[in-house]
Design a protein around this motif. Structure first.
Motif, short mmCIF file in Angstrom:
data_model
loop_
_atom_site.label_atom_id
_atom_site.label_comp_id
_atom_site.label_asym_id
_atom_site.label_seq_id
_atom_site.Cartn_x
_atom_site.Cartn_y
_atom_site.Cartn_z
N LYS A 138 -39.30 -43.21 -6.04
CA LYS A 138 -39.25 -42.71 -4.66
C LYS A 138 -40.57 -42.05 -4.27
CE LYS A 138 -34.30 -42.44 -4.17
NZ LYS A 138 -33.12 -41.59 -4.04
N VAL A 139 -41.23 -41.38 -5.20
CA VAL A 139 -42.52 -40.79 -4.89
C VAL A 139 -43.53 -41.90 -4.57
CG1 VAL A 139 -44.46 -39.43 -5.81
CG2 VAL A 139 -42.11 -38.66 -6.19
N VAL A 140 -43.50 -42.99 -5.32
CA VAL A 140 -44.37 -44.14 -5.03
C VAL A 140 -44.05 -44.70 -3.65
CG1 VAL A 140 -44.92 -46.51 -5.71
CG2 VAL A 140 -44.80 -44.71 -7.44
N ARG A 141 -42.77 -44.81 -3.31
CA ARG A 141 -42.37 -45.29 -1.98
C ARG A 141 -42.87 -44.36 -0.88
NH1 ARG A 141 -36.30 -45.97 -1.79
NH2 ARG A 141 -36.77 -46.50 0.35
N ILE A 142 -42.82 -43.05 -1.14
CA ILE A 142 -43.33 -42.07 -0.17
C ILE A 142 -44.82 -42.31 0.08
CG2 ILE A 142 -43.91 -39.62 0.13
CD1 ILE A 142 -41.19 -39.03 -1.35
N ILE A 143 -45.58 -42.44 -1.00
CA ILE A 143 -47.02 -42.65 -0.86
C ILE A 143 -47.30 -43.95 -0.12
CG2 ILE A 143 -49.19 -43.03 -2.13
CD1 ILE A 143 -48.09 -40.08 -2.13
N ALA A 144 -46.60 -45.03 -0.46
CA ALA A 144 -46.80 -46.32 0.20
C ALA A 144 -46.51 -46.21 1.70
CB ALA A 144 -45.94 -47.39 -0.45
N LYS A 145 -45.43 -45.54 2.05
CA LYS A 145 -45.06 -45.38 3.46
C LYS A 145 -46.09 -44.53 4.20
CE LYS A 145 -41.96 -45.17 6.94
NZ LYS A 145 -41.02 -46.12 7.45
N ILE A 146 -46.61 -43.50 3.56
CA ILE A 146 -47.63 -42.65 4.17
C ILE A 146 -48.91 -43.46 4.39
CG2 ILE A 146 -49.18 -40.70 3.72
CD1 ILE A 146 -46.62 -39.33 2.47
N GLU A 147 -49.31 -44.24 3.39
CA GLU A 147 -50.50 -45.08 3.55
C GLU A 147 -50.32 -46.05 4.72
OE1 GLU A 147 -52.52 -45.43 -0.85
OE2 GLU A 147 -50.77 -46.70 -0.45
N GLN A 148 -49.16 -46.66 4.82
CA GLN A 148 -48.88 -47.58 5.92
C GLN A 148 -48.86 -46.86 7.26
OE1 GLN A 148 -44.90 -49.17 5.89
NE2 GLN A 148 -45.50 -50.98 7.04
N THR A 149 -48.21 -45.72 7.32
CA THR A 149 -48.08 -44.97 8.56
C THR A 149 -49.44 -44.54 9.11
OG1 THR A 149 -45.90 -44.17 7.91
CG2 THR A 149 -47.05 -42.90 9.60
N PHE A 150 -50.31 -44.06 8.23
CA PHE A 150 -51.61 -43.55 8.66
C PHE A 150 -52.72 -44.60 8.56
CE2 PHE A 150 -49.29 -39.65 7.76
CZ PHE A 150 -49.63 -38.87 8.85
N ASP A 151 -52.39 -45.80 8.09
CA ASP A 151 -53.36 -46.88 7.92
C ASP A 151 -54.54 -46.41 7.06
OD1 ASP A 151 -54.35 -49.47 8.16
OD2 ASP A 151 -55.44 -49.01 10.00
#
Length: 91
Positions: free
Chosen positions: A48-61
């Motif tokens: 889930k921490v990896v998913r959080i980081i991936a989503k943050i990277e996507q959200t902020f490009d």
């Protein structure tokens, strides 16, 4: 459209990161604070921490460096990483 703009403030980043964490961990936003340890939140695990980081990277490009990611523990530390990464992207 992404959240990364030249007018993104620390408050905006904090709100967005907290919302992402709340969504992935299925926790109320108001139950999370900047000093919340990501691995200590109920329901959190390494996936889930990896998913959080991936989503943050996507959200902020943005792309966060692996060595930076492995050193984070709290929501506030994620916010600081995002702030630095968005500043790099703008320059």
């Amino acid at each position: 459209m992404t959240s990364s703009t030249s007018t993104t403030t620390v408050a905006d980043i904090t709100r967005t990161v907290t919302e992402v964490v709340a969504e992935i961990l299925d926790r109320p936003v108001d139950a999370l604070s900047p000093d919340a340890d990501l691995r200590g939140v109920e329901g959190a695990d390494s996936i889930k921490v990896v998913r959080i980081i991936a989503k943050i990277e996507q959200t902020f490009d943005i792309e966060l460096e692996d060595d930076e990611i492995f050193g984070i523990n709290t929501i506030g530390e994620v916010v600081a990483l995002v702030e630095r990464a968005t500043a790099r992207e703008r320059s």
